[in-house]
Structures are given as structure tokens and as C-alpha cells.
Write a protein that holds these residues in place. Structure first.
Motif, PDB file in Angstrom:
ATOM      1  N   ARG A 149     -15.166   0.692   4.006  1.00 41.31           N
ATOM      2  CA  ARG A 149     -14.337  -0.152   4.395  1.00 41.31           C
ATOM      3  C   ARG A 149     -12.976   0.082   4.208  1.00 41.31           C
ATOM      4  NH1 ARG A 149     -14.708  -5.229   3.230  1.00 41.31           N
ATOM      5  NH2 ARG A 149     -15.624  -4.954   0.946  1.00 41.31           N
ATOM      6  N   PHE A 150     -12.864   0.336   3.083  1.00 46.49           N
ATOM      7  CA  PHE A 150     -11.289   0.555   2.328  1.00 46.49           C
ATOM      8  C   PHE A 150     -11.008   1.939   2.250  1.00 46.49           C
ATOM      9  CE2 PHE A 150     -10.785  -3.459  -0.379  1.00 46.49           C
ATOM     10  CZ  PHE A 150     -11.225  -4.300   1.085  1.00 46.49           C
ATOM     11  N   THR A 151      -9.784   2.495   2.533  1.00 45.42           N
ATOM     12  CA  THR A 151      -9.290   3.887   2.201  1.00 45.42           C
ATOM     13  C   THR A 151      -8.091   3.712   1.605  1.00 45.42           C
ATOM     14  OG1 THR A 151     -10.252   4.500   4.215  1.00 45.42           O
ATOM     15  CG2 THR A 151      -8.576   5.908   3.275  1.00 45.42           C
ATOM     16  N   ILE A 152      -8.041   4.561   0.270  1.00 46.01           N
ATOM     17  CA  ILE A 152      -6.906   4.662  -0.539  1.00 46.01           C
ATOM     18  C   ILE A 152      -6.018   6.070  -0.210  1.00 46.01           C
ATOM     19  CG2 ILE A 152      -7.935   5.923  -2.541  1.00 46.01           C
ATOM     20  CD1 ILE A 152      -6.239   4.544  -4.281  1.00 46.01           C
ATOM     21  N   SER A 153      -5.141   5.830  -0.206  1.00 48.17           N
ATOM     22  CA  SER A 153      -3.910   7.307   0.232  1.00 48.17           C
ATOM     23  C   SER A 153      -2.914   7.142  -0.553  1.00 48.17           C
ATOM     24  CB  SER A 153      -3.749   7.370   1.775  1.00 48.17           C
ATOM     25  OG  SER A 153      -3.294   6.454   1.961  1.00 48.17           O
ATOM     26  N   ARG A 154      -2.067   8.124  -0.683  1.00 46.23           N
ATOM     27  CA  ARG A 154      -0.768   8.359  -1.433  1.00 46.23           C
ATOM     28  C   ARG A 154       0.075   9.283  -0.692  1.00 46.23           C
ATOM     29  NH1 ARG A 154      -1.926  10.016  -7.542  1.00 46.23           N
ATOM     30  NH2 ARG A 154       0.156  10.683  -7.681  1.00 46.23           N
ATOM     31  N   ASP A 155       1.539   9.020  -1.075  1.00 43.54           N
ATOM     32  CA  ASP A 155       2.533   9.840  -0.521  1.00 43.54           C
ATOM     33  C   ASP A 155       3.233  10.370  -1.647  1.00 43.54           C
ATOM     34  OD1 ASP A 155       4.842  11.293   0.563  1.00 43.54           O
ATOM     35  OD2 ASP A 155       5.000   9.697   2.220  1.00 43.54           O
ATOM     36  N   ASN A 156       3.005  11.686  -2.218  1.00 39.40           N
ATOM     37  CA  ASN A 156       3.441  11.905  -3.555  1.00 39.40           C
ATOM     38  C   ASN A 156       4.996  12.246  -3.195  1.00 39.40           C
ATOM     39  OD1 ASN A 156       1.178  12.047  -4.902  1.00 39.40           O
ATOM     40  ND2 ASN A 156       0.662  14.068  -4.229  1.00 39.40           N
ATOM     41  N   THR A 157       5.495  12.436  -2.155  1.00 37.38           N
ATOM     42  CA  THR A 157       7.133  12.783  -1.920  1.00 37.38           C
ATOM     43  C   THR A 157       7.713  11.353  -2.132  1.00 37.38           C
ATOM     44  OG1 THR A 157       6.756  12.381   0.493  1.00 37.38           O
ATOM     45  CG2 THR A 157       6.630  14.764  -0.390  1.00 37.38           C
ATOM     46  N   LYS A 158       6.805  10.350  -1.862  1.00 40.95           N
ATOM     47  CA  LYS A 158       7.463   8.805  -1.898  1.00 40.95           C
ATOM     48  C   LYS A 158       7.094   8.010  -3.386  1.00 40.95           C
ATOM     49  CE  LYS A 158       8.029   8.177   2.895  1.00 40.95           C
ATOM     50  NZ  LYS A 158       7.815   7.509   3.981  1.00 40.95           N
ATOM     51  N   ASN A 159       6.165   8.655  -3.853  1.00 47.07           N
ATOM     52  CA  ASN A 159       5.472   8.103  -5.262  1.00 47.07           C
ATOM     53  C   ASN A 159       4.971   6.593  -4.758  1.00 47.07           C
ATOM     54  OD1 ASN A 159       6.053  10.241  -6.877  1.00 47.07           O
ATOM     55  ND2 ASN A 159       7.650   9.235  -7.659  1.00 47.07           N
ATOM     56  N   THR A 160       4.226   6.840  -3.714  1.00 47.64           N
ATOM     57  CA  THR A 160       3.611   5.501  -3.142  1.00 47.64           C
ATOM     58  C   THR A 160       2.305   5.585  -2.829  1.00 47.64           C
ATOM     59  OG1 THR A 160       5.977   4.902  -2.145  1.00 47.64           O
ATOM     60  CG2 THR A 160       3.788   3.966  -1.091  1.00 47.64           C
ATOM     61  N   VAL A 161       1.546   4.446  -3.033  1.00 52.02           N
ATOM     62  CA  VAL A 161      -0.230   4.763  -2.866  1.00 52.02           C
ATOM     63  C   VAL A 161      -0.055   3.412  -1.924  1.00 52.02           C
ATOM     64  CG1 VAL A 161      -0.630   3.120  -4.732  1.00 52.02           C
ATOM     65  CG2 VAL A 161      -2.342   4.469  -3.797  1.00 52.02           C
ATOM     66  N   TYR A 162      -1.153   3.642  -1.074  1.00 56.15           N
ATOM     67  CA  TYR A 162      -1.568   2.530  -0.015  1.00 56.15           C
ATOM     68  C   TYR A 162      -3.103   2.085  -0.138  1.00 56.15           C
ATOM     69  CZ  TYR A 162       2.582   4.829   1.977  1.00 56.15           C
ATOM     70  OH  TYR A 162       3.900   5.446   2.129  1.00 56.15           O
ATOM     71  N   LEU A 163      -3.431   1.039   0.409  1.00 55.92           N
ATOM     72  CA  LEU A 163      -4.811   0.774   0.574  1.00 55.92           C
ATOM     73  C   LEU A 163      -5.178   0.194   1.847  1.00 55.92           C
ATOM     74  CD1 LEU A 163      -7.615   0.581  -1.026  1.00 55.92           C
ATOM     75  CD2 LEU A 163      -6.708  -1.874  -1.599  1.00 55.92           C
TER      76      LEU A 163
END
Length: 121
Positions: free
Chosen positions: A66-80
Motif C-alpha cells: 500500500r505504501f511506497t517509500i522513495s528518495r531524491d538524493n539530489t534534493k536530500n528528500t524522502v517521500y512516502l
């Protein structure tokens, strides 16, 4: 000084979706593991999902599929990305990260201030 700032929480109906973001700032040299935790009223804080800087993910059984974690290393940001939300997903969601800051030879563990997610009809 390092800061983690969550956004994207809110009120959603059962079956709905929300996307949380966590932006980091400060004198960051590198970030290894980033993750999301949650704490419901009267309960202990629990792991939701983590992701390493190489993209290896780990999920709590209750959110798998149901949930997916991801990140953008260029922005040092993580998403859920949270889909098919249930009432039992209601909690304050916290961002967490292991961060090497400039000038230090060991990582520190940092938390955001939390964002409320409420799943209710």
C-alpha cells in the motif's frame, strides 16, 4: 545544524491516498538511511518504511503493498506515497535520517517535527 521538515499530511477518506515529503537542510555531507515512522494516540512510535542511499527499502508488514517509500538524493528528500489508506493508518508521521554533517566523522540521527495523517469518513 540539520533540519528535517515534513509536509503533505491531512485528512483523507478510507481508501484514499496521500503523499508525504521530508526535506532536509543544513550542513549535510551525506545521508545514509532515511525513513518514516508513525505514532498513533496511546501507542509507541513504530517503523513504517526505510530506504538506503542505494535504494534498498524495508516496510512494516502492515503497509506492504500500500505504501511506497522513495528518495531524491539530489534534493536530500524522502517521500512516502500512501495508497488504500485505512483508519488504522491514522497517526503522526515522522521523518528520520542518518546524516553525516560537514566536519564530523560519525553520522547523527535526526527527526522531523511530524505531520498528522487522519483517515476518516
Amino acid at each position: 545544524q540539520v533540519q528535517l521538515v515534513e509536509s503533505g499530511g491531512g485528512l483523507v477518506q478510507p481508501g484514499g491516498s496521500l503523499r508525504l515529503s521530508c526535506a532536509t537542510s543544513g550542513s549535510i555531507f551525506a545521508i545514509h538511511v532515511m525513513g518514516w515512522y508513525r505514532q498513533a494516540p496511546g501507542k509507541q512510535r513504530e517503523l513504517v518504511a526505510t530506504i538506503t542511499n542505494r535504494g534498498t527499502t524495508n516496510y512494516a508488514d502492515s503497509v506492504k503493498g500500500r505504501f511506497t517509500i522513495s528518495r531524491d538524493n539530489t534534493k536530500n528528500t524522502v517521500y512516502l506515497q500512501m495508497n488504500s489508506l485505512k483508519s488504522e493508518d491514522t497517526a503522526v508521521y515522522y521523518c528520520n535520517a542518518d546524516i553525516w554533517t560537514i566536519g564530523r566523522d560519525a553520522p547523527g540521527n535526526y527527526w522531523g517535527q511530524g505531520t498528522q495523517v487522519t483517515v476518516s469518513s
